[in-house]
Design an enzyme around this catalytic site. Structure first.
Site, PDB file in Angstrom:
ATOM      1  N   HIS A   1       0.840  -1.194   0.000  1.00 36.19           N
ATOM      2  CA  HIS A   1       0.000   0.000   0.000  1.00 36.19           C
ATOM      3  C   HIS A   1       0.880   1.251   0.000  1.00 36.19           C
ATOM      4  O   HIS A   1       2.023   1.209   0.445  1.00 36.19           O
ATOM      5  CB  HIS A   1      -0.854   0.083   1.275  1.00 36.19           C
ATOM      6  CG  HIS A   1      -1.587  -1.150   1.648  1.00 36.19           C
ATOM      7  ND1 HIS A   1      -2.951  -1.289   1.481  1.00 36.19           N
ATOM      8  CD2 HIS A   1      -1.168  -2.306   2.232  1.00 36.19           C
ATOM      9  CE1 HIS A   1      -3.341  -2.463   1.942  1.00 36.19           C
ATOM     10  NE2 HIS A   1      -2.275  -3.104   2.395  1.00 36.19           N
ATOM     11  N   TYR A   2       0.293   2.364  -0.438  1.00 34.75           N
ATOM     12  CA  TYR A   2       0.850   3.659  -0.060  1.00 34.75           C
ATOM     13  C   TYR A   2      -0.094   4.285   0.955  1.00 34.75           C
ATOM     14  O   TYR A   2      -1.291   3.992   0.983  1.00 34.75           O
ATOM     15  CB  TYR A   2       1.085   4.575  -1.258  1.00 34.75           C
ATOM     16  CG  TYR A   2      -0.086   4.895  -2.156  1.00 34.75           C
ATOM     17  CD1 TYR A   2      -1.279   5.422  -1.665  1.00 34.75           C
ATOM     18  CD2 TYR A   2       0.019   4.711  -3.530  1.00 34.75           C
ATOM     19  CE1 TYR A   2      -2.335   5.740  -2.505  1.00 34.75           C
ATOM     20  CE2 TYR A   2      -1.042   5.022  -4.380  1.00 34.75           C
ATOM     21  CZ  TYR A   2      -2.209   5.544  -3.858  1.00 34.75           C
ATOM     22  OH  TYR A   2      -3.252   5.854  -4.690  1.00 34.75           O
ATOM     23  N   THR A   3       0.451   5.169   1.794  1.00 36.76           N
ATOM     24  CA  THR A   3      -0.371   5.749   2.861  1.00 36.76           C
ATOM     25  C   THR A   3      -1.196   6.935   2.389  1.00 36.76           C
ATOM     26  O   THR A   3      -2.202   7.278   3.014  1.00 36.76           O
ATOM     27  CB  THR A   3       0.516   6.210   4.026  1.00 36.76           C
ATOM     28  OG1 THR A   3       1.410   7.230   3.556  1.00 36.76           O
ATOM     29  CG2 THR A   3       1.312   5.044   4.603  1.00 36.76           C
TER      30      THR A   3
ATOM     31  N   GLU B   1       2.801  -1.010   4.398  1.00 35.03           N
ATOM     32  CA  GLU B   1       2.474   0.358   3.986  1.00 35.03           C
ATOM     33  C   GLU B   1       3.760   1.139   3.735  1.00 35.03           C
ATOM     34  O   GLU B   1       4.737   1.007   4.486  1.00 35.03           O
ATOM     35  CB  GLU B   1       1.662   1.080   5.071  1.00 35.03           C
ATOM     36  CG  GLU B   1       0.259   0.547   5.280  1.00 35.03           C
ATOM     37  CD  GLU B   1      -0.778   1.245   4.410  1.00 35.03           C
ATOM     38  OE1 GLU B   1      -0.388   2.131   3.616  1.00 35.03           O
ATOM     39  OE2 GLU B   1      -1.976   0.906   4.550  1.00 35.03           O
TER      40      GLU B   1
ATOM     41  N   HIS C   1      -2.683  -3.374  -3.184  1.00 32.99           N
ATOM     42  CA  HIS C   1      -4.052  -3.215  -2.704  1.00 32.99           C
ATOM     43  C   HIS C   1      -5.032  -3.137  -3.874  1.00 32.99           C
ATOM     44  O   HIS C   1      -6.151  -3.649  -3.807  1.00 32.99           O
ATOM     45  CB  HIS C   1      -4.143  -1.948  -1.845  1.00 32.99           C
ATOM     46  CG  HIS C   1      -5.301  -1.945  -0.900  1.00 32.99           C
ATOM     47  ND1 HIS C   1      -5.567  -0.893  -0.055  1.00 32.99           N
ATOM     48  CD2 HIS C   1      -6.277  -2.854  -0.668  1.00 32.99           C
ATOM     49  CE1 HIS C   1      -6.651  -1.159   0.650  1.00 32.99           C
ATOM     50  NE2 HIS C   1      -7.106  -2.340   0.302  1.00 32.99           N
TER      51      HIS C   1
ATOM     52  N   ASP D   1      -3.642   1.845  -4.955  1.00 30.87           N
ATOM     53  CA  ASP D   1      -2.273   1.741  -4.440  1.00 30.87           C
ATOM     54  C   ASP D   1      -1.706   0.325  -4.642  1.00 30.87           C
ATOM     55  O   ASP D   1      -2.479  -0.632  -4.665  1.00 30.87           O
ATOM     56  CB  ASP D   1      -2.213   2.151  -2.961  1.00 30.87           C
ATOM     57  CG  ASP D   1      -3.235   1.447  -2.075  1.00 30.87           C
ATOM     58  OD1 ASP D   1      -4.366   1.225  -2.521  1.00 30.87           O
ATOM     59  OD2 ASP D   1      -2.897   1.115  -0.932  1.00 30.87           O
TER      60      ASP D   1
END
Length: 303
Positions: free
Chosen positions: A75-77, A144, A192, A202
């Site tokens: 994921h990216y945040t 993440e 994700h 993401d």
């Protein structure tokens, strides 16, 4: 005055069991005694003390079992470092690992934050599915990365934010370890957007999946096999939509419709696949190159 009950040690219990067995043998047929006495320690039941109330016999192992962790999801945040940490340590969302945008290095090794132990479930995937598995929080490790994701421009285009070289190096080191320890298959190293393509994007098209695959992390198609399935067609030539739908479903995108129609759900799922395996064009069109990539992946990983 109360009389205390005798406390029986594990050694005493074992001696009692052996003695009782010997007595039964002597009372029965004497020619079996030598066989019992010759029994090897390895054939004796294996007992394990549990709390204060019972013993477990662990002599037998069932064949019907597998690993709890089957997937790793990236994921990216979409936030900065401070806000990312605040969000992921709060009560709503969590992850097993958080990789900073610019990780610290100590002794030549990156410092990565672990927010949830791997033996516990983190809340990172939400409504998700892959290859027939649902609710992937229960069977995955979440990673993440601090990254702002994208900005929606007035033109309708998205401006994506790149990952730093230090961050990609750190996440590569982390993933190699997580994958090896949990014996995760290459096709189960996912974004994700792969497991929730109708609502997530993401880690985005700038995440270097091909670079990681060259280090043995995740799946990537062999170019010569892609060319074989392209079979002389132009990459952007329209493909049969149903063929693309069938191929993506077999690979793992199990919620893609099987209608032969390029509807919204199909287009979003194709776009997620393209973002992972052809980030130069993730328009969601069902073209010949997308079909060829999908079939090359099936040939390599899903036979």
């Amino acid at each position: 005055m109360q009389t205390k009950k005798p406390v029986l040690s594990r050694g005493y219990l074992y001696q009692t069991i052996v003695l009782s067995t010997s007595q039964l043998v002597l009372a029965g047929c004497s020619n079996t005694m030598s066989a019992k006495l010759a029994e090897s320690p390895a054939s004796r039941p294996a007992y394990e003390k549990m709390a204060e109330h019972y013993l477990l016999n662990t002599s037998f192992t069932a064949q019907g079992q597998d690993e709890r962790i089957r997937f790793v999801i990236l994921h990216y945040t979409a936030l900065n470092q401070t806000d990312s940490l605040a969000m992921l340590t709060g009560p709503q969302v969590s992850t097993h690992y958080l990789v900073p945008e610019k990780p610290q290095w100590r002794g030549g090794e990156p410092v990565i934050m672990q927010l949830v132990p791997e033996n516990k479930r983190a809340w990172h995937a939400g409504v998700s599915s892959w290859g027939g598995w649902r609710a992937l929080n229960a069977s995955s490790v979440g990673v993440e990365m601090v990254n702002r994701g994208y900005t929606e421009l007035s033109s309708g285009w998205r401006q994506w934010y790149p990952y730093t070289a230090q961050q990609i190096e750190a996440v590569s080191i982390l993933l190699k370890d997580v994958i090896a320890r949990n014996r995760i298959e290459p096709y189960n190293v996912l974004g994700h957007s792969d497991v929730a393509p109708l609502r997530k994007s993401d880690p985005g098209p700038l995440f270097p999946w091909e670079q990681l695959a060259s280090k043995g992390i995740g799946a990537w198609p062999d170019q010569q096999v892609v060319e074989k399935h392209l079979a002389g067609r132009a990459p952007k030539q329209a493909a049969v939509v149903l063929e693309v739908q069938k191929s993506l479903k077999r690979y793992g995108y199990d919620q893609i419709p099987q209608t032969g129609e390029l509807d919204e759900d199909t287009r979003k799922t194709i776009s997620a696949f393209q973002m992972h395996f052809r980030p130069s064009d993730y328009s969601g069109n069902a073209d010949a190159q997308t079909e060829a990539i999908a079939k090359a992946l099936l040939e390599k990983y899903r036979q």
